[in-house]
Design an enzyme around this catalytic site. Structure first.
Site, PDB file in Angstrom:
ATOM      1  NE  ARG A 120      -3.615   0.416   2.485  1.00 24.30           N
ATOM      2  CZ  ARG A 120      -3.555   1.227   3.550  1.00 24.30           C
ATOM      3  NH1 ARG A 120      -2.821   0.897   4.592  1.00 24.30           N
ATOM      4  NH2 ARG A 120      -4.208   2.364   3.564  1.00 24.30           N
ATOM      5  CE  LYS A 185       2.174  -5.114   6.146  1.00 27.56           C
ATOM      6  NZ  LYS A 185       1.564  -3.879   5.741  1.00 27.56           N
ATOM      7  NE  ARG A 320       3.771   7.174  14.789  1.00 25.37           N
ATOM      8  CZ  ARG A 320       4.585   7.297  15.841  1.00 25.37           C
ATOM      9  NH1 ARG A 320       5.317   6.283  16.244  1.00 25.37           N
ATOM     10  NH2 ARG A 320       4.691   8.446  16.477  1.00 25.37           N
TER      11      ARG A 320
HETATM   12  C1  BTN Z   1       0.691  -3.852   2.282  1.00 26.23           C
HETATM   13  O1  BTN Z   1       0.562  -4.202   3.453  1.00 26.23           O
HETATM   14  O2  BTN Z   1       1.319  -2.823   2.015  1.00 26.23           O
HETATM   15  C2  BTN Z   1       0.049  -4.678   1.207  1.00 26.23           C
HETATM   16  C3  BTN Z   1       0.946  -5.755   0.703  1.00 26.23           C
HETATM   17  C4  BTN Z   1       0.306  -6.614  -0.374  1.00 26.23           C
HETATM   18  C5  BTN Z   1       1.282  -7.579  -1.006  1.00 26.23           C
HETATM   19  C6  BTN Z   1       0.608  -8.524  -1.953  1.00 26.23           C
HETATM   20  S1  BTN Z   1       1.658  -9.847  -2.455  1.00 26.23           S
HETATM   21  C7  BTN Z   1       0.480 -10.338  -3.639  1.00 26.23           C
HETATM   22  C8  BTN Z   1      -0.044  -9.069  -4.277  1.00 26.23           C
HETATM   23  N1  BTN Z   1       0.834  -8.621  -5.333  1.00 26.23           N
HETATM   24  C9  BTN Z   1       1.395  -7.447  -5.055  1.00 26.23           C
HETATM   25  O3  BTN Z   1       2.205  -6.846  -5.795  1.00 26.23           O
HETATM   26  N2  BTN Z   1       0.996  -7.009  -3.851  1.00 26.23           N
HETATM   27  C10 BTN Z   1       0.069  -7.934  -3.247  1.00 26.23           C
END
Ligand code: BTN
Length: 323
Positions: A120, A185, A320
């Protein structure tokens, strides 16, 4: 399939394979095998070379297996699943489905590694080969993008249910959809929607779960992280994890489609890491402090401030927990 990934498949049993037998099987020279081995090492795969015996991985590698994942689903979930797209490598499983939005609703895409995994707010999602789970699901809705505000929260609950079934009891959710264990995380969710605001639309639901993060890849992560092997205290089968996740996810999407967020609200309260805690919300240029007060039925975050209750919709808002 490229020679490189044919080689990985042969080595995945963890046994020795001579350069000669590999060369013969793949139709390339022994020198070319050696070159590929060097590339695999650069990708983080621990390939050992022993004179007179050949090459092997330091331990067997469980590769993702679409048939096995589908077989482990209950008949109900299998019916909702339109198909599995499995790749050794992709830019991003979300981007693959965004490029292929014409695929049937319920198509899942998995990759062993992502070259441009996305998180994100423009962040990178570190995605080394063969060790974690990168999964995206394409799902079509009739109610329009406006009705999907709470979708990523329902997906978070599906993910928490999956983790509970694996015995990971201490995972929680930080709004909108960070999965944390003791503030580190473990997994993330990236939902990308397209289509009409009040008509047919589709969502690409991307989930990344750290399963057994290699040290070298971990050095690229810019936040406090953990992985399932640590959180569960045991080795995890990625195929079982994928089918367990799909089982929970497909059911949650069905329920969300019928009833919105209401069937998930009680569980959200249980897993909400910010409930009753002091929280800072950054929204645009503003920084607002207050106490987490849960979510509303549209999935917006509620913050109790000195000036009353404030509501924040998902998007470019970050949160946060400070206490
Ligand atoms: C986050 O917490 O920032 C979201 C992460 C999401 C990662 C997943 S992995 C599968 C899919 N493909 C991506 O490029 N991103 C999501």
């Amino acid at each position: 399939m490229s020679v490189r990934y044919q080689l990985v498949e042969r080595l995945s049993d963890g046994a020795f394979h001579s350069g000669e037998s590999l060369g013969q099987a793949l139709g390339i020279s022994r020198a070319a095998i050696w070159k590929q081995v060097r590339v695999l090492r650069e990708m983080g795969l621990p390939v050992h070379a022993v004179r007179g015996r050949g090459y092997r991985l330091s331990a067997p590698l469980e590769l993702l297996d679409a048939e096995r994942i589908a077989e482990e689903l209950t008949p109900g979930a299998r019916e909702r699943l339109a198909g599995i797209e499995l790749h050794h490598e992709l830019d991003s499983t979300n981007d693959f489905l965004r490029r292929n939005r014409a695929l049937p609703s319920g198509t899942v895409c998995l990759a062993e590694r992502q070259l441009r995994g996305r998180g994100r707010r423009g962040r990178q999602w570190v995605s080394p080969y063969g060790t974690n789970l990168y999964l995206s699901l394409l799902w079509r809705f009739e109610q329009g993008v406006e009705g999907l505000g709470g979708l990523s929260l329902a997906v978070g609950i599906a993910l928490l249910r999956t983790l509970h079934e694996l015995g990971v009891e201490d995972a929680g959710l930080k709004w909108p959809n960070d999965v944390l264990v003791h503030q580190a995380k473990l997994a993330g969710i990236l939902v990308e929607v397209a289509g009409e605001s009040a008509g047919p639309c589709s969502a690409v639901i991307g989930i990344g779960i750290n399963v057994d993060m290699p040290d070298a890849a971990a050095r690229e992560i810019d936040q406090h992280w953990t992985d399932l092997c640590h959180a569960a205290g045991a080795a995890i089968s990625r195929n079982r994890l994928a089918s367990g996740l799909l089982e929970c996810l497909l059911e949650a999407l069905h329920d969300f489609n019928e009833l919105g967020l209401s069937p998930f609200l009680e569980e959200w309260r249980r897993y909400d890491l910010s409930l009753g805690r002091e929280v800072q919300v950054r929204s645009g240029g503003d920084l607002v402090t207050g106490r987490g007060s849960g979510i509303d039925v549209d999935g917006a975050f509620l913050l109790e401030t000195l000036n009353g209750l404030r509501r924040f919709a998902s998007g470019e808002v970050s949160l946060r927990i400070t206490e």
